[in-house]
Write an enzyme that holds these catalytic residues in place. Structure first.
Site, PDB file in Angstrom:
ATOM      1  N   GLU A 152       0.849  -1.198   0.000  1.00 59.43           N
ATOM      2  CA  GLU A 152       0.000   0.000   0.000  1.00 59.43           C
ATOM      3  C   GLU A 152       0.876   1.236   0.000  1.00 59.43           C
ATOM      4  OE1 GLU A 152      -2.668  -0.166   3.368  1.00 59.43           O
ATOM      5  OE2 GLU A 152      -3.061  -2.290   3.013  1.00 59.43           O
ATOM      6  N   LYS A 176       2.155   4.638   1.391  1.00 61.25           N
ATOM      7  CA  LYS A 176       2.168   5.221   2.729  1.00 61.25           C
ATOM      8  C   LYS A 176       1.818   6.702   2.583  1.00 61.25           C
ATOM      9  CE  LYS A 176       4.852   5.408   6.955  1.00 61.25           C
ATOM     10  NZ  LYS A 176       4.729   6.832   7.240  1.00 61.25           N
ATOM     11  N   ASP A 223       1.133  10.437   3.308  1.00 59.30           N
ATOM     12  CA  ASP A 223       1.799  11.355   4.229  1.00 59.30           C
ATOM     13  C   ASP A 223       0.779  12.324   4.819  1.00 59.30           C
ATOM     14  OD1 ASP A 223       3.764  12.489   5.661  1.00 59.30           O
ATOM     15  OD2 ASP A 223       4.755  13.486   3.983  1.00 59.30           O
ATOM     16  N   TYR A 283      -7.444   2.309   5.920  1.00 59.95           N
ATOM     17  CA  TYR A 283      -6.623   1.143   5.622  1.00 59.95           C
ATOM     18  C   TYR A 283      -6.719   0.008   6.633  1.00 59.95           C
ATOM     19  CZ  TYR A 283      -3.495   3.865   8.616  1.00 59.95           C
ATOM     20  OH  TYR A 283      -2.980   4.611   9.633  1.00 59.95           O
ATOM     21  N   LYS A 306      10.630   3.544   3.723  1.00 58.41           N
ATOM     22  CA  LYS A 306      10.640   5.011   3.618  1.00 58.41           C
ATOM     23  C   LYS A 306      11.471   5.434   2.419  1.00 58.41           C
ATOM     24  CE  LYS A 306       8.779   6.681   7.599  1.00 58.41           C
ATOM     25  NZ  LYS A 306       9.604   7.308   8.593  1.00 58.41           N
ATOM     26  N   CYS A 310      35.144  39.867  14.044  1.00 61.27           N
ATOM     27  CA  CYS A 310      33.688  39.799  14.121  1.00 61.27           C
ATOM     28  C   CYS A 310      33.042  40.707  13.076  1.00 61.27           C
ATOM     29  CB  CYS A 310      33.230  40.214  15.523  1.00 61.27           C
ATOM     30  SG  CYS A 310      31.442  40.335  15.665  1.00 61.27           S
ATOM     31  N   CYS A 353      31.165  43.667  15.252  1.00 66.31           N
ATOM     32  CA  CYS A 353      31.860  44.681  16.045  1.00 66.31           C
ATOM     33  C   CYS A 353      33.327  44.840  15.683  1.00 66.31           C
ATOM     34  CB  CYS A 353      31.727  44.364  17.536  1.00 66.31           C
ATOM     35  SG  CYS A 353      32.697  42.922  18.025  1.00 66.31           S
ATOM     36  N   CYS A 403      33.084  35.473  19.097  1.00 65.95           N
ATOM     37  CA  CYS A 403      33.444  36.855  19.368  1.00 65.95           C
ATOM     38  C   CYS A 403      33.334  37.031  20.878  1.00 65.95           C
ATOM     39  CB  CYS A 403      32.492  37.819  18.662  1.00 65.95           C
ATOM     40  SG  CYS A 403      32.720  39.520  19.197  1.00 65.95           S
ATOM     41  N   CYS A 439      29.742  43.527  22.036  1.00 68.92           N
ATOM     42  CA  CYS A 439      29.454  43.312  20.615  1.00 68.92           C
ATOM     43  C   CYS A 439      27.957  43.502  20.360  1.00 68.92           C
ATOM     44  CB  CYS A 439      29.878  41.904  20.210  1.00 68.92           C
ATOM     45  SG  CYS A 439      29.286  41.396  18.592  1.00 68.92           S
TER      46      CYS A 439
HETATM   47  S1  IVH Z   1      -0.891   0.549   8.529  1.00 68.46           S
HETATM   48  C1  IVH Z   1      -0.124  -0.461  13.305  1.00 68.46           C
HETATM   49  N1  IVH Z   1      -1.133   1.579   6.141  1.00 68.46           N
HETATM   50  O1  IVH Z   1       1.999   5.459   8.623  1.00 68.46           O
HETATM   51  C2  IVH Z   1      -0.072   0.672  12.352  1.00 68.46           C
HETATM   52  N2  IVH Z   1      -0.290   2.968   7.863  1.00 68.46           N
HETATM   53  O2  IVH Z   1       3.847   4.335  11.357  1.00 68.46           O
HETATM   54  C3  IVH Z   1      -0.709   0.240  11.065  1.00 68.46           C
HETATM   55  N3  IVH Z   1       0.184   5.246   7.166  1.00 68.46           N
HETATM   56  O3  IVH Z   1       0.974   6.794  11.387  1.00 68.46           O
HETATM   57  C4  IVH Z   1      -0.532   1.270  10.076  1.00 68.46           C
HETATM   58  N4  IVH Z   1      -0.438   5.014   5.077  1.00 68.46           N
HETATM   59  O4  IVH Z   1      -0.994   6.483   9.867  1.00 68.46           O
HETATM   60  C5  IVH Z   1      -0.760   1.791   7.409  1.00 68.46           C
HETATM   61  N5  IVH Z   1      -1.443   2.346   3.991  1.00 68.46           N
HETATM   62  C6  IVH Z   1      -1.070   2.569   5.249  1.00 68.46           C
HETATM   63  C7  IVH Z   1      -0.605   3.823   5.685  1.00 68.46           C
HETATM   64  C8  IVH Z   1      -0.213   3.977   7.005  1.00 68.46           C
HETATM   65  C9  IVH Z   1       0.039   5.856   5.982  1.00 68.46           C
HETATM   66  C10 IVH Z   1       0.717   5.896   8.385  1.00 68.46           C
HETATM   67  C11 IVH Z   1      -0.029   5.539   9.632  1.00 68.46           C
HETATM   68  C12 IVH Z   1       1.009   5.578  10.716  1.00 68.46           C
HETATM   69  C13 IVH Z   1       2.302   5.505   9.976  1.00 68.46           C
HETATM   70  C14 IVH Z   1       3.024   4.229  10.295  1.00 68.46           C
END
Ligand code: IVH
Length: 667
Positions: free
Chosen positions: A110, A112, A114, A219, A307, A401, A404, A419, A424
């Site tokens: 999936e 992630k 932000d 999710y 990440k 400096c 000053c 300095c 100063c």
């Molecule tokens: S599963 C037990 N799926 O990423 C935690 N998290 O540290 C299960 N996040 O703050 C999280 N997209 O909010 C999951 N597809 C996704 C996600 C997701 C973003 C965030 C989540 C959490 C951080 C994970």
């Protein structure tokens, strides 16, 4: 059922249907004007007949009454976070560990998202409460704001009572228009969509939150009892069926190689998405296998977050600017051709000190690679030597400096140039700025610009002069009206009553931080008692080392300082401890009153910065690991302290864990 009531129900259904088509399916069946017209009709009906109002009426999408605070609410089950992986090797290890434990697995990949984790509670199919993640155990009730998010169904297709979790976010387009609007109004724009989403969900006035175009991807489900799903993939499909918005880029795969291919695909295409992602989440697909693996203290063993590496971009370093801090330290800053990186425009980056500039051989005129450490603090990584223009020169810090003209010295054992001229100007101005800052005397309205002007106009020379300011001094300043002057003078007057620790910290005694100021104020009760204190006596106080003790005593012996204190006393500035706690910071429960040790090399901040931050959260930062240590934050090459922590079973966080937490707290 009355005709009116029937109409109300029809309107609910139609409006919910249109929201669903537009915001979840991204496929509207009617023009916006039709939605607006029906909504107007419903608002009018509810106004004329308040008995038809209900918390899940589509009229709540426009927001309601402003609140004064968000209530804190415990999560039914903790909201955990995910372990991180930064490269292929770590992912393969994760895969190996899983297969050792539960055998062959399928994975769900999936995006992630932000944004911010949220939990949504439904009772009999109706949305009743929405919480932030908070510290994972306790969140804040932001139901009113969440109701304004159209992608969150107010009512789902089955009368279920359960909790769904997901990520609330601000689409890039909404973020860009919001910032344009902010800039047009002369307001500070948000750094990135994530901050904008966090800021919006923390609006106490849900009518304002409603104007911020937020969305959500769900999710996970807390409890699968009412679901037929055997896998994460089926669970997400069921969420779709119920009317939730889930992310459609998800992909079920058979092995880690396919996971890597998915990651590669999105590393390349992430910019094409209409929202920000900061990685990929990989989950064991089978729910039974998930259960078998279980959780650690912090995260599920069956999932990991890959990440993305910090974005690196190239730009030109046009100049190196020097600034002089309160203690005389001269810090070089790179001035950059403005460039966008990780969501914000960067035009400056700290170069820390001369050694670092030489080590990397950074020169004015170079093309340089920059990134944001922890995706927050801009940093120059290196110059691109192939692109070095002719005629550049090795950079040398000045010998004198820039403010000053006094000769700069390099104190033994320190990398910084300093300095040491106590008169100063740059230092004095920084000292004044420090004196009025929030944790010191907390004088609202006396900003840096005003202090600069007052100094330049010769109105103030030392901190005591602040208490001698009059209306006539202030009125002639730029952008100063009568009302502002009045407020400012009131703030100055108010600050006179502060408890002693504020003054002590505000004086800017070297090595004396907020915490130590508090300790001194509490122990000695008044400044006059402190005048008689000896180094030896001070060194008996826990955590007071020789440097600090010496610094305090030398400072208070100085005739100029005695005169300064008397000048403050003449204006009735309080010099006693009042037994009030220092400006209460709502410390995060992970840190508040915890004893924490920092060890090893940190990359994204200095240890000092880390420890200051922790202290602001109410933690006690100590130097050695004992049984009483609550947490060890270990950077690179952490040595014996880390071993000790393992021995005592003390929780250990990596720098990454720490930065994640900081980001989470600061939004
Ligand atoms: S599963 C037990 N799926 O990423 C935690 N998290 O540290 C299960 N996040 O703050 C999280 N997209 O909010 C999951 N597809 C996704 C996600 C997701 C973003 C965030 C989540 C959490 C951080 C994970």
């Amino acid at each position: 059922m009355s005709q009116l009531q029937e109409r109300v129900e029809t309107l609910h259904e139609l409006l919910n249907q249109y929201s669903y088509e537009y915001y979840v399916q991204d496929n509207p069946s009617v023009p916006d004007s039709e939605y607006d017209k029906l909504l107007r009709e419903l608002i009018d009906l509810e106004e004329a007949h308040p008995e038809f109002r209900s918390p899940d009426s589509p009229t709540v999408r426009v927001g309601g009454q402003a609140q004064s605070t968000f209530e804190k609410v415990n999560h039914d089950t903790p909201m955990l976070s995910l372990g991180n992986a930064f490269n292929e090797e770590e992912l393969r290890k994760f895969d190996q560990r899983i297969r050792e434990q539960v055998g062959q697995v399928e994975y769900m990949c999936e995006l992630k998202i932000d944004g911010l984790a949220v939990s949504l509670k439904y009772e009999n199919g109706r949305f009743v409460q929405g919480l932030t993640r908070g510290d994972g155990t306790t969140g804040e009730d932001i139901t009113e704001n969440l109701r304004t998010i159209h992608a969150i169904p107010l009512k789902i297709k089955e009368p279920l009572t359960f909790e769904v979790r997901g990520e609330a976010y601000m689409p890039r387009q909404s973020f860009l228009s919001l910032n344009e609007e902010k800039e047009a109004n002369g307001e500070q724009p948000f750094a990135n969509p994530r901050n904008a989403a966090a800021g919006s969900l923390r609006q106490l006035n849900s009518k304002l939150a409603a104007k911020r175009k937020l969305s959500v991807f769900l999710y996970s489900v807390n409890d699968f009892t009412h679901f037929n799903a055997e896998t994460q993939s089926e669970a997400l499909d069921e969420l779709d069926q119920l009317g939730y918005k889930t992310n459609q880029e998800r992909q079920r795969v058979d092995n880690i190689d396919e996971v890597l291919a998915y990651i590669e695909k999105w590393t390349e295409h992430r910019e094409e998405l209409p929202y920000d992602i900061d990685g990929i989440v990989i989950k064991v697909n089978n729910l039974e296998q998930q259960q078998e693996m279980g959780f650690t203290q912090k995260s599920p063993r069956w999932a990991i977050a890959y990440k993305f590496p910090a974005e690196e971009v190239v730009t030109t370093l046009t100049d190196i600017e020097l600034s002089i801090g309160r203690t005389g330290v001269v810090t070089p800053t790179a001035i950059l051709e403005p460039v966008r990186v990780a969501g914000t425009t960067v035009s400056r980056a700290s170069l820390h000190n001369e050694d670092l500039i030489h080590e990397k051989d950074i020169r004015i005129g170079d093309s340089v690679v920059i990134k944001k450490a922890g995706d927050i603090i801009p940093e120059v990584i290196k110059p691109i030597l192939d692109r070095r223009p002719e005629g550049t020169e090795t950079y040398h810090m000045p010998t004198h400096c820039p403010s000053c003209g006094h000769e700069l010295v390099r104190i033994e054992g320190e990398v910084a140039l300093r300095c040491i001229n106590p008169k100063c100007q740059a230092q004095l101005v920084e000292g004044l700025i420090h004196f009025v800052s929030r944790q010191a005397m907390n004088i609202d309205g006396l900003g840096e610009k005003i202090i600069h002007q007052l100094y330049e106009h010769n109105v103030i020379r030392d901190i005591a002069d602040i208490y001698y300011l009059t209306e006539e001094d202030l009125l002639p300043l730029e952008r100063m009206g009568a009302k502002k002057v009045e407020n400012l003078l009131e703030a100055i007057e108010r600050s006179k009553a502060n408890s002693l620790e504020h003054l002590l910290f505000g004086l800017g005694i070297r090595h004396l931080g907020v915490k130590a100021s508090q300790v001194l104020a509490e122990k000695y009760g008044s400044i006059d008692h402190l005048f008689h204190v000896t180094e030896d006596e001070l060194m008996e106080i826990p955590d007071f080392g020789h440097k600090l003790a010496q610094s305090v005593v030398t400072y208070l012996e100085n005739d100029d300082i005695i005169a300064l204190i008397n000048k403050l006393k003449d204006k009735d500035v309080n010099m006693d401890y009042k037994g009030v706690k220092r400006t209460e910071v709502d410390g995060h429960p992970d840190f508040k009153d915890k004893t924490i040790v920092l060890t090893g090399k940190l990359h994204q901040m200095t240890r000092k910065e880390a420890s200051n931050w922790l202290e602001l959260q109410g933690a006690k930062v100590t130097s050695s690991v004992t049984k009483k240590t609550d947490l060890v934050i270990a950077g690179e090459d952490a040595g014996s302290k880390l071993d000790k922590a393992k021995k005592f079973d003390t929780p250990i966080w990596s720098e990454e864990d720490f930065v994640d937490k900081q980001k989470e707290i600061e939004g």
